[in-house]
Design a protein around this motif. Sequence first.
Motif, PDB file in Angstrom:
ATOM      1  N   ARG A  76       0.848  -1.194   0.000  1.00 45.31           N
ATOM      2  CA  ARG A  76       0.000   0.000   0.000  1.00 45.31           C
ATOM      3  C   ARG A  76       0.883   1.244   0.000  1.00 45.31           C
ATOM      4  O   ARG A  76       2.052   1.203   0.385  1.00 45.31           O
ATOM      5  CB  ARG A  76      -0.905   0.027   1.231  1.00 45.31           C
ATOM      6  N   ALA A  77       0.304   2.338  -0.441  1.00 42.78           N
ATOM      7  CA  ALA A  77       1.018   3.618  -0.457  1.00 42.78           C
ATOM      8  C   ALA A  77       1.483   3.971   0.945  1.00 42.78           C
ATOM      9  O   ALA A  77       0.789   3.716   1.930  1.00 42.78           O
ATOM     10  CB  ALA A  77       0.108   4.714  -1.001  1.00 42.78           C
ATOM     11  N   GLY A  78       2.676   4.541   1.028  1.00 42.80           N
ATOM     12  CA  GLY A  78       3.210   4.970   2.316  1.00 42.80           C
ATOM     13  C   GLY A  78       4.044   3.923   3.022  1.00 42.80           C
ATOM     14  O   GLY A  78       4.675   4.226   4.043  1.00 42.80           O
ATOM     15  N   GLN A  79       4.070   2.701   2.510  1.00 43.53           N
ATOM     16  CA  GLN A  79       4.843   1.656   3.162  1.00 43.53           C
ATOM     17  C   GLN A  79       6.302   1.693   2.713  1.00 43.53           C
ATOM     18  O   GLN A  79       6.652   2.348   1.735  1.00 43.53           O
ATOM     19  CB  GLN A  79       4.230   0.284   2.871  1.00 43.53           C
ATOM     20  N   CYS A  80       7.139   0.965   3.454  1.00 40.79           N
ATOM     21  CA  CYS A  80       8.571   0.896   3.158  1.00 40.79           C
ATOM     22  C   CYS A  80       8.911  -0.501   2.638  1.00 40.79           C
ATOM     23  O   CYS A  80       8.521  -1.510   3.240  1.00 40.79           O
ATOM     24  CB  CYS A  80       9.388   1.205   4.407  1.00 40.79           C
ATOM     25  N   VAL A  81       9.635  -0.549   1.519  1.00 39.74           N
ATOM     26  CA  VAL A  81       9.971  -1.809   0.861  1.00 39.74           C
ATOM     27  C   VAL A  81      11.480  -1.951   0.740  1.00 39.74           C
ATOM     28  O   VAL A  81      12.173  -1.002   0.361  1.00 39.74           O
ATOM     29  CB  VAL A  81       9.351  -1.864  -0.556  1.00 39.74           C
ATOM     30  N   ILE A  82      11.992  -3.138   1.054  1.00 37.52           N
ATOM     31  CA  ILE A  82      13.369  -3.486   0.718  1.00 37.52           C
ATOM     32  C   ILE A  82      13.322  -4.336  -0.544  1.00 37.52           C
ATOM     33  O   ILE A  82      12.657  -5.370  -0.582  1.00 37.52           O
ATOM     34  CB  ILE A  82      14.067  -4.267   1.844  1.00 37.52           C
ATOM     35  N   ALA A  83      14.027  -3.889  -1.581  1.00 38.06           N
ATOM     36  CA  ALA A  83      14.123  -4.637  -2.838  1.00 38.06           C
ATOM     37  C   ALA A  83      15.523  -5.211  -2.929  1.00 38.06           C
ATOM     38  O   ALA A  83      16.464  -4.516  -3.316  1.00 38.06           O
ATOM     39  CB  ALA A  83      13.829  -3.731  -4.026  1.00 38.06           C
TER      40      ALA A  83
END
Length: 226
Positions: A76-83
């Motif tokens: 969802r918008a606003g979340q933090c992702v590690i790629a």
Amino acid sequence: AGVVTALGYGTTGLSVGQRVFGLADWHRDGTLAEYVAIEARNLAPLPGDVDFTVGASLPISGLTALQGLFEHGRLRAGQCVIAHGAAGAVGSMVTQLALEAGARVIGTGRGADRQKALDFGAQEYVDLENDALEDVAGVDLVFDVIGGDIQKRSAGLIRAGGTLVSIVGPPEARAADGLVVDFVVGSDRAQLSEVVHRVRDGRLRTNIGKISTLDKAVAAFNSTER
């Protein structure tokens, strides 16, 4: 990616001469084949302004990123992702799609790949050989293409309710207050069309390295066998 040369009995939605791209069933061999028999449901039309090489690069990387982020990771918008592997084929797609969805993206990989990952949109970068991955905290979603020790360490970075999505086989990691999901990408005509539409309108860039000719590929395989 290629052109339809013949249709099996009862096939609908495609026509001879049509440009298509897609993802073959996983049990099929034939990487060097000139022709392949494939289920029509696994193909989508390839627009005339999209090169066959680009089209062939999209199904696995694009569908893997799309399904991992939104079907399994519920981003969802606003979340933090590690790629993880953010400079690679899947990782660069993950980065771009997550950014478009309004997420903050932290890319990881080797030090030499830092600039490439940043060019694809990663807002931060962790050099897995020299930086401390554990300095990153409060992550909502980890997209793992590495596995092993990196996967185990990543599980500890996920905040309560977060998800670690893996494509490298049954996960060994466990998140204390989150979910760990392993999945195998599947073909989806609507999603294929969605990915190629993003490429055409400039929202998504492919990550294609140097392409060898088929003759060179065959020669390389023969050399390895000898």
